[in-house]
Design a protein around this motif. Structure first.
Motif, PDB file in Angstrom:
ATOM      1  N   ASP A  78      32.454  22.586 -20.363  1.00 54.21           N
ATOM      2  CA  ASP A  78      32.670  22.694 -21.806  1.00 54.21           C
ATOM      3  C   ASP A  78      31.475  21.982 -22.444  1.00 54.21           C
ATOM      4  O   ASP A  78      30.459  21.745 -21.772  1.00 54.21           O
ATOM      5  CB  ASP A  78      34.012  22.054 -22.199  1.00 54.21           C
ATOM      6  CG  ASP A  78      34.448  22.434 -23.618  1.00 54.21           C
ATOM      7  OD1 ASP A  78      34.993  23.524 -23.801  1.00 54.21           O
ATOM      8  OD2 ASP A  78      34.223  21.636 -24.556  1.00 54.21           O
ATOM      9  N   MET A  79      31.597  21.579 -23.689  1.00 50.09           N
ATOM     10  CA  MET A  79      30.461  20.937 -24.362  1.00 50.09           C
ATOM     11  C   MET A  79      29.959  19.735 -23.572  1.00 50.09           C
ATOM     12  O   MET A  79      30.743  18.881 -23.168  1.00 50.09           O
ATOM     13  CB  MET A  79      30.878  20.463 -25.750  1.00 50.09           C
ATOM     14  CG  MET A  79      30.789  21.546 -26.783  1.00 50.09           C
ATOM     15  SD  MET A  79      31.354  20.933 -28.344  1.00 50.09           S
ATOM     16  CE  MET A  79      29.915  20.087 -28.902  1.00 50.09           C
ATOM     17  N   GLY A  80      28.667  19.671 -23.366  1.00 51.70           N
ATOM     18  CA  GLY A  80      28.050  18.518 -22.714  1.00 51.70           C
ATOM     19  C   GLY A  80      28.114  18.537 -21.192  1.00 51.70           C
ATOM     20  O   GLY A  80      27.609  17.630 -20.538  1.00 51.70           O
TER      21      GLY A  80
ATOM     22  N   ARG B  14      34.839  18.167 -21.316  1.00 53.72           N
ATOM     23  CA  ARG B  14      33.887  17.959 -22.416  1.00 53.72           C
ATOM     24  C   ARG B  14      33.321  16.550 -22.368  1.00 53.72           C
ATOM     25  O   ARG B  14      34.084  15.592 -22.205  1.00 53.72           O
ATOM     26  CB  ARG B  14      34.666  18.178 -23.723  1.00 53.72           C
ATOM     27  CG  ARG B  14      33.885  17.945 -24.965  1.00 53.72           C
ATOM     28  CD  ARG B  14      34.711  18.298 -26.178  1.00 53.72           C
ATOM     29  NE  ARG B  14      34.880  19.744 -26.334  1.00 53.72           N
ATOM     30  CZ  ARG B  14      35.303  20.324 -27.449  1.00 53.72           C
ATOM     31  NH1 ARG B  14      35.632  19.595 -28.487  1.00 53.72           N
ATOM     32  NH2 ARG B  14      35.409  21.631 -27.535  1.00 53.72           N
TER      33      ARG B  14
ATOM     34  N   ASN C 238      36.252  26.472 -29.916  1.00 53.56           N
ATOM     35  CA  ASN C 238      37.699  26.251 -30.015  1.00 53.56           C
ATOM     36  C   ASN C 238      38.003  25.565 -31.339  1.00 53.56           C
ATOM     37  O   ASN C 238      37.405  24.527 -31.637  1.00 53.56           O
ATOM     38  CB  ASN C 238      38.157  25.366 -28.857  1.00 53.56           C
ATOM     39  CG  ASN C 238      38.189  26.124 -27.546  1.00 53.56           C
ATOM     40  OD1 ASN C 238      38.741  27.216 -27.463  1.00 53.56           O
ATOM     41  ND2 ASN C 238      37.560  25.561 -26.526  1.00 53.56           N
TER      42      ASN C 238
ATOM     43  N   VAL D  16      22.499  21.550 -32.929  1.00 56.14           N
ATOM     44  CA  VAL D  16      22.911  20.345 -33.638  1.00 56.14           C
ATOM     45  C   VAL D  16      21.805  19.833 -34.576  1.00 56.14           C
ATOM     46  O   VAL D  16      22.081  19.180 -35.582  1.00 56.14           O
ATOM     47  CB  VAL D  16      23.358  19.264 -32.619  1.00 56.14           C
ATOM     48  CG1 VAL D  16      22.187  18.755 -31.794  1.00 56.14           C
ATOM     49  CG2 VAL D  16      24.109  18.133 -33.283  1.00 56.14           C
TER      50      VAL D  16
ATOM     51  N   ALA E  65      30.075  26.244 -31.990  1.00 52.06           N
ATOM     52  CA  ALA E  65      29.613  24.885 -31.690  1.00 52.06           C
ATOM     53  C   ALA E  65      30.797  23.936 -31.542  1.00 52.06           C
ATOM     54  O   ALA E  65      31.222  23.633 -30.427  1.00 52.06           O
ATOM     55  CB  ALA E  65      28.652  24.405 -32.772  1.00 52.06           C
ATOM     56  N   ILE E  66      31.332  23.484 -32.669  1.00 46.02           N
ATOM     57  CA  ILE E  66      32.403  22.476 -32.619  1.00 46.02           C
ATOM     58  C   ILE E  66      33.579  22.909 -33.501  1.00 46.02           C
ATOM     59  O   ILE E  66      33.480  23.906 -34.218  1.00 46.02           O
ATOM     60  CB  ILE E  66      31.890  21.087 -33.075  1.00 46.02           C
ATOM     61  CG1 ILE E  66      31.196  21.206 -34.427  1.00 46.02           C
ATOM     62  CG2 ILE E  66      30.969  20.472 -32.043  1.00 46.02           C
ATOM     63  CD1 ILE E  66      30.982  19.874 -35.100  1.00 46.02           C
TER      64      ILE E  66
ATOM     65  N   PHE F 106      23.890  26.890 -30.226  1.00 47.19           N
ATOM     66  CA  PHE F 106      22.998  27.666 -29.346  1.00 47.19           C
ATOM     67  C   PHE F 106      23.112  27.144 -27.925  1.00 47.19           C
ATOM     68  O   PHE F 106      22.142  27.022 -27.197  1.00 47.19           O
ATOM     69  CB  PHE F 106      21.549  27.588 -29.875  1.00 47.19           C
ATOM     70  CG  PHE F 106      20.730  28.792 -29.510  1.00 47.19           C
ATOM     71  CD1 PHE F 106      21.027  30.047 -30.022  1.00 47.19           C
ATOM     72  CD2 PHE F 106      19.660  28.674 -28.636  1.00 47.19           C
ATOM     73  CE1 PHE F 106      20.276  31.162 -29.675  1.00 47.19           C
ATOM     74  CE2 PHE F 106      18.898  29.786 -28.282  1.00 47.19           C
ATOM     75  CZ  PHE F 106      19.206  31.032 -28.798  1.00 47.19           C
ATOM     76  N   GLY F 107      24.355  26.817 -27.517  1.00 47.75           N
ATOM     77  CA  GLY F 107      24.598  26.353 -26.154  1.00 47.75           C
ATOM     78  C   GLY F 107      25.051  27.518 -25.300  1.00 47.75           C
ATOM     79  O   GLY F 107      24.675  28.672 -25.532  1.00 47.75           O
ATOM     80  N   GLU F 108      25.905  27.212 -24.312  1.00 47.46           N
ATOM     81  CA  GLU F 108      26.352  28.254 -23.375  1.00 47.46           C
ATOM     82  C   GLU F 108      27.006  29.432 -24.115  1.00 47.46           C
ATOM     83  O   GLU F 108      26.731  30.584 -23.822  1.00 47.46           O
ATOM     84  CB  GLU F 108      27.338  27.631 -22.379  1.00 47.46           C
ATOM     85  CG  GLU F 108      27.804  28.641 -21.363  1.00 47.46           C
ATOM     86  CD  GLU F 108      28.210  28.020 -20.041  1.00 47.46           C
ATOM     87  OE1 GLU F 108      27.500  27.121 -19.560  1.00 47.46           O
ATOM     88  OE2 GLU F 108      29.230  28.448 -19.489  1.00 47.46           O
ATOM     89  N   VAL F 109      27.847  29.135 -25.092  1.00 49.09           N
ATOM     90  CA  VAL F 109      28.560  30.216 -25.787  1.00 49.09           C
ATOM     91  C   VAL F 109      27.656  30.872 -26.833  1.00 49.09           C
ATOM     92  O   VAL F 109      27.485  32.100 -26.862  1.00 49.09           O
ATOM     93  CB  VAL F 109      29.844  29.688 -26.472  1.00 49.09           C
ATOM     94  CG1 VAL F 109      30.604  30.821 -27.139  1.00 49.09           C
ATOM     95  CG2 VAL F 109      30.738  28.975 -25.471  1.00 49.09           C
TER      96      VAL F 109
ATOM     97  N   THR G 127      31.545  33.747 -21.723  1.00 49.86           N
ATOM     98  CA  THR G 127      32.258  33.452 -22.973  1.00 49.86           C
ATOM     99  C   THR G 127      31.580  34.178 -24.137  1.00 49.86           C
ATOM    100  O   THR G 127      32.241  34.866 -24.926  1.00 49.86           O
ATOM    101  CB  THR G 127      32.317  31.935 -23.226  1.00 49.86           C
ATOM    102  OG1 THR G 127      32.813  31.304 -22.057  1.00 49.86           O
ATOM    103  CG2 THR G 127      33.230  31.603 -24.384  1.00 49.86           C
TER     104      THR G 127
ATOM    105  N   ARG H 109      29.320  34.186 -14.819  1.00 54.28           N
ATOM    106  CA  ARG H 109      30.169  33.164 -15.436  1.00 54.28           C
ATOM    107  C   ARG H 109      29.473  32.493 -16.628  1.00 54.28           C
ATOM    108  O   ARG H 109      30.085  32.273 -17.660  1.00 54.28           O
ATOM    109  CB  ARG H 109      30.598  32.114 -14.393  1.00 54.28           C
ATOM    110  CG  ARG H 109      31.284  30.866 -14.975  1.00 54.28           C
ATOM    111  CD  ARG H 109      32.585  31.200 -15.709  1.00 54.28           C
ATOM    112  NE  ARG H 109      33.202  30.033 -16.334  1.00 54.28           N
ATOM    113  CZ  ARG H 109      32.980  29.624 -17.577  1.00 54.28           C
ATOM    114  NH1 ARG H 109      32.138  30.270 -18.359  1.00 54.28           N
ATOM    115  NH2 ARG H 109      33.621  28.570 -18.067  1.00 54.28           N
TER     116      ARG H 109
END
Ligand code: NAD
Length: 420
Positions: free
Chosen positions: A148-150, A76, A320, A246, A297-298, A222-225, A192, A188
């Motif tokens: 992971d994030m970022g 991350r 998570n 964000v 998100a977080i 609204f990212g990868e997951v 998730t 891949r």
């Protein structure tokens, strides 16, 4: 290791482990060993910035358990990253891999940095130096990082290249979530989010909820997951009425056009300004009327302050630790059905496992094979969680944890303690 207790996420994860240990009467020696990571590495990462100055960033890699196999866990890049947060996420990874029946232990890594403020060259230099600092601790047989994030597929490509340059030959199995061209796996990047929606499908069946447009879904992140969960929910025929990044949330009671939102996001790198929806805050998004809420998100976004206002009947944890320990109690008391993170978002690590296996064998599978194997494992995990929950009369989170801790604990007992 008091430093580990600094984050709420570690404290909450420990409370969950302690409650699980009590509920399943876990061997106290195993309990003690699981409370702390096997290994925690801190590195300082000097990076030449584009203006020629040198900045030093803090980096971490925590390996919680190697009992079931090499460690697996994301990296991350975020300004709130701390050793304690990374350690909590590493512990959750041990349980996630265990519940999914994978021959892998749990790890996590992170760098304290706002990656969006770095240029591409700065991000590349940071990634390569971080990899070099960690190179003796990672590898296909030791510890296999992932995004992971970022971080993303490009970041993994730089890690793979740096590690391979140091060894003198290509080692694709050192990371997962890579681009397809250098040994990545089909499916891949969406795995998730796809896995989250596979568990939502099973939960709808379990709760006898019809799966059609009348079911309203809200996704935070609204990212990868988040983006892939929203896409899969839309493809399943559910109505995605809210999404967020964000910068802001978007709400349309009649359902969002997810493809149009994705196109807008790809072009503008933000959801702000999208016209076919009402703009709302991230906080308000969580408490809107809907059937299924996917916080992706977080961590800590649903807590003792807002849990009573959550209207969704089902919460599928894409992120998570998005629900705090206190928030979880309130949701359970209010009769909400929770699909816990170690089950809901395991799709990423499961397809990462497929990627690692494909890299080791140099034999690659079709996307159909990957999605169908993913579905089989996710469905089985869901079944194990429900059966444990009903048999042991515990909530879904504890049920998933009992099944996960049981497998690690059996392996630890069989392997014994070295030295005796
Ligand atoms: P990402 O960086 O691709 O996307 C994160 C999203 O969250 C972005 O849309 C961002 O704008 C938004 N966001 C960031 N801070 C926010 C805030 N304060 N409020 C609201 N939204 C915010 O990250 P990702 O890979 O999608 O990961 C999201 C979560 O899912 C994390 O908790 C991560 O640990 C977890 N996760 C990721 C994977 C994976 O395969 N990527 C697997 C399992 C779990």
């Amino acid at each position: 290791m008091d430093i580990l207790l600094e984050s709420h996420l570690y404290q909450d994860t420990l409370k969950l482990l302690n409650e699980t240990a009590e509920a399943m009467r876990l061997d106290p020696n195993i309990h003690e060993r699981l409370k702390k990571p096997k290994r925690a590495i801190m590195v300082s990462i000097p990076v030449r910035m584009d203006d020629n100055s040198v900045k030093v960033f803090d980096g971490y890699r925590v390996q919680h358990s190697l009992t079931l196999g090499p460690c697996k866990g994301g990296i991350r890049y975020h300004e709130n990253v701390s050793l304690s947060e990374v350690a909590a996420l590493a512990m959750l990874m041990t349980f996630k891999c265990s519940l999914a029946g994978l021959p892998l232990g749990g790890a996590k890594g992170g760098v304290k940095v706002n990656a969006s403020k770095l240029s591409r060259t700065e991000k590349q230099r940071l990634t390569r130096r971080y990899t070099s600092e960690l190179s003796m601790f990672i590898g296909p047989d030791k510890d296999i990082p992932a995004p992971d994030m970022g971080t993303d597929a490009q970041t993994m490509a730089w890690i793979m290249d740096t590690y391979s340059q140091e060894l003198g030959h290509a080692v694709p199995g050192v990371v997962t979530g890579k681009p397809i061209e250098i040994g990545g796996s089909l499916g891949r990047s969406t795995s998730t989010g796809r896995g989250v929606i596979y568990t939502v499908e099973k939960a709808c069946e379990h709760l006898k909820i019809k799966q059609d447009k009348s079911v309203k879904v809200i996704v935070q992140g609204f990212g990868e997951v988040g983006a892939s969960a929203a896409t899969c929910a839309d493809e399943l025929g559910l109505s995605v009425v809210g999404v967020s990044d964000v910068n802001c949330g978007l709400y349309n009671e009649g359902g969002l056009n997810i493809n149009a939102v994705k196109e807008y996001y790809a072009k503008n790198k933000s959801l702000k300004g999208y016209k076919e929806a009402q703009e709302i805050s991230n906080q308000d998004l969580l408490t809107l009327k809907c059937d299924i809420l996917v916080p992706a998100a977080i961590d800590g976004v649903i807590n003792s302050k807002n849990a009573n206002q959550i209207k969704a009947r089902m919460i599928a944890e894409g992120a998570n630790g998005p629900v705090t320990h206190d928030g979880h109690k309130i949701l359970v008391d209010n009769g909400k059905f929770i699909i816990p993170d170690i089950l809901a978002n395991a799709g990423g690590v499961i397809v990462s496992y497929f990627e690692w296996v494909q890299d080791l064998q140099n034999f690659f599978w079709t996307e159909q094979e990957i999605n169908s194997r993913l579905r089989t494992i996710m469905n089985n995990n869901f079944k194990v969680m429900i059966e444990t929950s009903l048999n042991q009369k515990v909530d879904t989170r504890k049920a998933a944890m009992i099944a996960a801790v049981h497998r690690v604990s059996s392996a630890m007992l069989l392997r014994g303690l070295y030295p005796q």
